[in-house]
Design a protein around this motif. Structure first.
Motif, PDB file in Angstrom:
ATOM      1  N   UNK A 173      52.065  37.306  42.602  1.00 25.10           N
ATOM      2  CA  UNK A 173      52.691  35.993  42.432  1.00 25.10           C
ATOM      3  C   UNK A 173      52.354  35.467  41.038  1.00 25.10           C
ATOM      4  N   UNK A 174      52.587  34.182  40.785  1.00 32.19           N
ATOM      5  CA  UNK A 174      52.373  33.694  39.422  1.00 32.19           C
ATOM      6  C   UNK A 174      51.004  33.042  39.215  1.00 32.19           C
ATOM      7  N   UNK A 175      50.094  33.182  40.188  1.00 31.76           N
ATOM      8  CA  UNK A 175      48.761  32.595  40.046  1.00 31.76           C
ATOM      9  C   UNK A 175      47.920  33.387  39.040  1.00 31.76           C
ATOM     10  N   UNK A 176      46.927  32.716  38.448  1.00 34.39           N
ATOM     11  CA  UNK A 176      46.018  33.418  37.548  1.00 34.39           C
ATOM     12  C   UNK A 176      44.630  32.800  37.641  1.00 34.39           C
ATOM     13  N   UNK A 177      43.636  33.584  37.241  1.00 34.54           N
ATOM     14  CA  UNK A 177      42.233  33.194  37.427  1.00 34.54           C
ATOM     15  C   UNK A 177      41.418  33.637  36.226  1.00 34.54           C
ATOM     16  N   UNK A 178      40.196  33.100  36.135  1.00 31.51           N
ATOM     17  CA  UNK A 178      39.361  33.509  35.008  1.00 31.51           C
ATOM     18  C   UNK A 178      38.280  34.507  35.405  1.00 31.51           C
ATOM     19  N   UNK A 179      38.052  34.695  36.704  1.00 33.36           N
ATOM     20  CA  UNK A 179      37.047  35.694  37.078  1.00 33.36           C
ATOM     21  C   UNK A 179      37.513  36.547  38.260  1.00 33.36           C
ATOM     22  N   UNK A 180      37.049  37.813  38.306  1.00 34.99           N
ATOM     23  CA  UNK A 180      37.515  38.730  39.357  1.00 34.99           C
ATOM     24  C   UNK A 180      37.283  38.238  40.793  1.00 34.99           C
ATOM     25  N   UNK A 181      36.121  37.640  41.142  1.00 33.99           N
ATOM     26  CA  UNK A 181      35.973  37.196  42.534  1.00 33.99           C
ATOM     27  C   UNK A 181      37.042  36.190  42.968  1.00 33.99           C
ATOM     28  N   UNK A 182      37.444  35.305  42.060  1.00 30.63           N
ATOM     29  CA  UNK A 182      38.472  34.319  42.417  1.00 30.63           C
ATOM     30  C   UNK A 182      39.811  34.998  42.669  1.00 30.63           C
ATOM     31  N   UNK A 183      40.142  35.983  41.839  1.00 26.72           N
ATOM     32  CA  UNK A 183      41.396  36.722  42.043  1.00 26.72           C
ATOM     33  C   UNK A 183      41.349  37.481  43.369  1.00 26.72           C
ATOM     34  N   UNK A 184      40.200  38.120  43.651  1.00 31.65           N
ATOM     35  CA  UNK A 184      40.079  38.882  44.901  1.00 31.65           C
ATOM     36  C   UNK A 184      40.213  37.968  46.121  1.00 31.65           C
ATOM     37  N   UNK A 185      39.554  36.808  46.082  1.00 28.31           N
ATOM     38  CA  UNK A 185      39.670  35.846  47.196  1.00 28.31           C
ATOM     39  C   UNK A 185      41.126  35.459  47.429  1.00 28.31           C
ATOM     40  N   UNK A 186      41.806  35.200  46.322  1.00 30.23           N
ATOM     41  CA  UNK A 186      43.205  34.788  46.405  1.00 30.23           C
ATOM     42  C   UNK A 186      44.065  35.887  47.043  1.00 30.23           C
ATOM     43  N   UNK A 187      43.893  37.130  46.610  1.00 31.83           N
ATOM     44  CA  UNK A 187      44.711  38.228  47.157  1.00 31.83           C
ATOM     45  C   UNK A 187      44.437  38.388  48.662  1.00 31.83           C
ATOM     46  N   UNK A 188      43.155  38.299  49.038  1.00 36.16           N
ATOM     47  CA  UNK A 188      42.807  38.436  50.465  1.00 36.16           C
ATOM     48  C   UNK A 188      43.448  37.336  51.298  1.00 36.16           C
ATOM     49  N   UNK A 189      43.445  36.119  50.750  1.00 37.19           N
ATOM     50  CA  UNK A 189      43.942  34.977  51.500  1.00 37.19           C
ATOM     51  C   UNK A 189      45.475  34.911  51.518  1.00 37.19           C
ATOM     52  N   UNK A 190      46.091  35.114  50.351  1.00 37.72           N
ATOM     53  CA  UNK A 190      47.534  34.895  50.251  1.00 37.72           C
ATOM     54  C   UNK A 190      48.397  36.150  50.361  1.00 37.72           C
ATOM     55  N   UNK A 191      47.805  37.310  50.147  1.00 36.64           N
ATOM     56  CA  UNK A 191      48.620  38.534  50.218  1.00 36.64           C
ATOM     57  C   UNK A 191      47.964  39.608  51.094  1.00 36.64           C
ATOM     58  N   UNK A 192      47.493  39.247  52.310  1.00 35.16           N
ATOM     59  CA  UNK A 192      46.791  40.237  53.129  1.00 35.16           C
ATOM     60  C   UNK A 192      47.666  41.444  53.485  1.00 35.16           C
ATOM     61  N   UNK A 193      48.991  41.212  53.550  1.00 32.34           N
ATOM     62  CA  UNK A 193      49.900  42.318  53.897  1.00 32.34           C
ATOM     63  C   UNK A 193      49.918  43.405  52.824  1.00 32.34           C
ATOM     64  N   UNK A 194      49.452  43.098  51.615  1.00 30.18           N
ATOM     65  CA  UNK A 194      49.411  44.099  50.548  1.00 30.18           C
ATOM     66  C   UNK A 194      48.153  44.962  50.622  1.00 30.18           C
ATOM     67  N   UNK A 195      47.286  44.661  51.595  1.00 30.21           N
ATOM     68  CA  UNK A 195      46.022  45.390  51.691  1.00 30.21           C
ATOM     69  C   UNK A 195      45.926  46.168  52.999  1.00 30.21           C
ATOM     70  N   UNK A 196      47.075  46.449  53.599  1.00 31.19           N
ATOM     71  CA  UNK A 196      47.083  47.153  54.885  1.00 31.19           C
ATOM     72  C   UNK A 196      46.941  48.660  54.692  1.00 31.19           C
ATOM     73  N   UNK A 197      46.388  49.305  55.716  1.00 30.54           N
ATOM     74  CA  UNK A 197      46.239  50.758  55.625  1.00 30.54           C
ATOM     75  C   UNK A 197      47.409  51.447  56.314  1.00 30.54           C
ATOM     76  N   UNK A 198      47.581  52.732  56.007  1.00 28.63           N
ATOM     77  CA  UNK A 198      48.568  53.510  56.743  1.00 28.63           C
ATOM     78  C   UNK A 198      48.032  54.904  57.027  1.00 28.63           C
ATOM     79  N   UNK A 199      48.572  55.517  58.083  1.00 33.61           N
ATOM     80  CA  UNK A 199      48.109  56.850  58.442  1.00 33.61           C
ATOM     81  C   UNK A 199      48.850  57.878  57.611  1.00 33.61           C
ATOM     82  N   UNK A 200      48.058  58.698  56.923  1.00 30.77           N
ATOM     83  CA  UNK A 200      48.675  59.686  56.044  1.00 30.77           C
ATOM     84  C   UNK A 200      48.101  61.060  56.366  1.00 30.77           C
ATOM     85  N   UNK A 201      48.963  62.041  56.450  1.00 24.42           N
ATOM     86  CA  UNK A 201      48.513  63.408  56.707  1.00 24.42           C
ATOM     87  C   UNK A 201      47.958  63.995  55.402  1.00 24.42           C
ATOM     88  N   UNK A 202      46.773  64.618  55.489  1.00 25.63           N
ATOM     89  CA  UNK A 202      46.169  65.213  54.287  1.00 25.63           C
ATOM     90  C   UNK A 202      46.850  66.556  54.018  1.00 25.63           C
TER      91      UNK A 202
END
Ligand SMILES: [Zn+2]
Ligand SMILES: [Zn+2]
Ligand SMILES: [Zn+2]
Length: 204
Positions: A38-67
């Motif tokens: 999205x268009x948000x921005x931050x000055x430190x990595x923990x703030x960006x990580x918190x934001x992604x976890x809170x606002x974009x949790x669907x981008x951090x989902x796992x999937x089953x993949x055959x090796x």
């Protein structure tokens, strides 16, 4: 809004060798971490990580993949397994430990280059057979911007904030750019005034 202006001013005060407005703007952009979703921005990595976890949790989902990518043959007795994607090499390989380390380094480069490298060694016949039959499956976290994959959510999150938080100046939203420009505009003038004053004093 006001705290964003304060942030830009703080960044501008900390930069050196700024000759013009463009320099000042790019100095600010370089210090900011942009959310790639999205268009948000931050000055430190923990703030960006918190934001992604809170606002974009669907981008951090796992999937089953055959090796499918491995070097395990029928007659293997020992296999060396990557903890990230479960790629494996067997003891038929001339130097299995250095092969697996080379492979793992590709992952750590995109997460944390200083991370300690560890891998699993297995003699489990059933597991080896599963590799040979192409039946090993794995829950993986895939980056939506590049081909990197991770074994856990935290690593994917770290990777996104480390690798995908830079922004092309052309893609900065207009509102953000205008705010930065407004702050940057005064900055070189103040510096120039100082330089002028010094040189006048010098000529006396
Ligand atoms: Zn975002
Ligand atoms: Zn791997
Ligand atoms: Zn990526």
């Amino acid at each position: 809004m006001q705290d964003k202006i304060e942030t830009f001013k703080k960044i501008l005060e900390s930069v050196h060798c700024v000759k013009n407005v463009d320099d000042a703007v790019s100095a600010v952009l370089k210090k900011l971490l942009f959310c790639p979703f999205c268009s948000e921005y931050f000055t430190d990595p923990p703030a960006l990580k918190d934001h992604i976890q809170k606002d974009h949790p669907d981008r951090l989902k796992s999937m089953t993949i055959r090796v499918e990518d491995h070097e395990v043959d029928e007659d293997s007795e020992t296999i060396y397994i990557c903890p990230h994607c479960h790629f494996a090499v067997d003891d038929n390989c001339p130097s299995p430990t250095s092969s697996i380390i080379d492979h793992i380094q590709k992952h750590t480069k995109s997460i944390d280059p200083t991370a300690r490298i560890s891998f699993q060694i297995s003699n489990d016949e059933k597991l080896i057979q599963k590799y040979v039959d192409g039946k090993v499956e794995n829950e993986l976290f895939c980056c939506s911007f590049c081909t990197d994959i991770f074994s856990n959510r935290e690593s994917l999150l770290r990777h996104i904030s480390f690798k995908h938080s830079d922004i092309d100046p052309e893609n900065v939203p207009y509102e953000t750019m205008k705010l930065i420009m407004d702050c940057a505009r005064d900055f070189p003038t103040v510096k120039k005034a100082k330089v002028k004053y010094k040189s006048t004093a010098y000529s006396f």
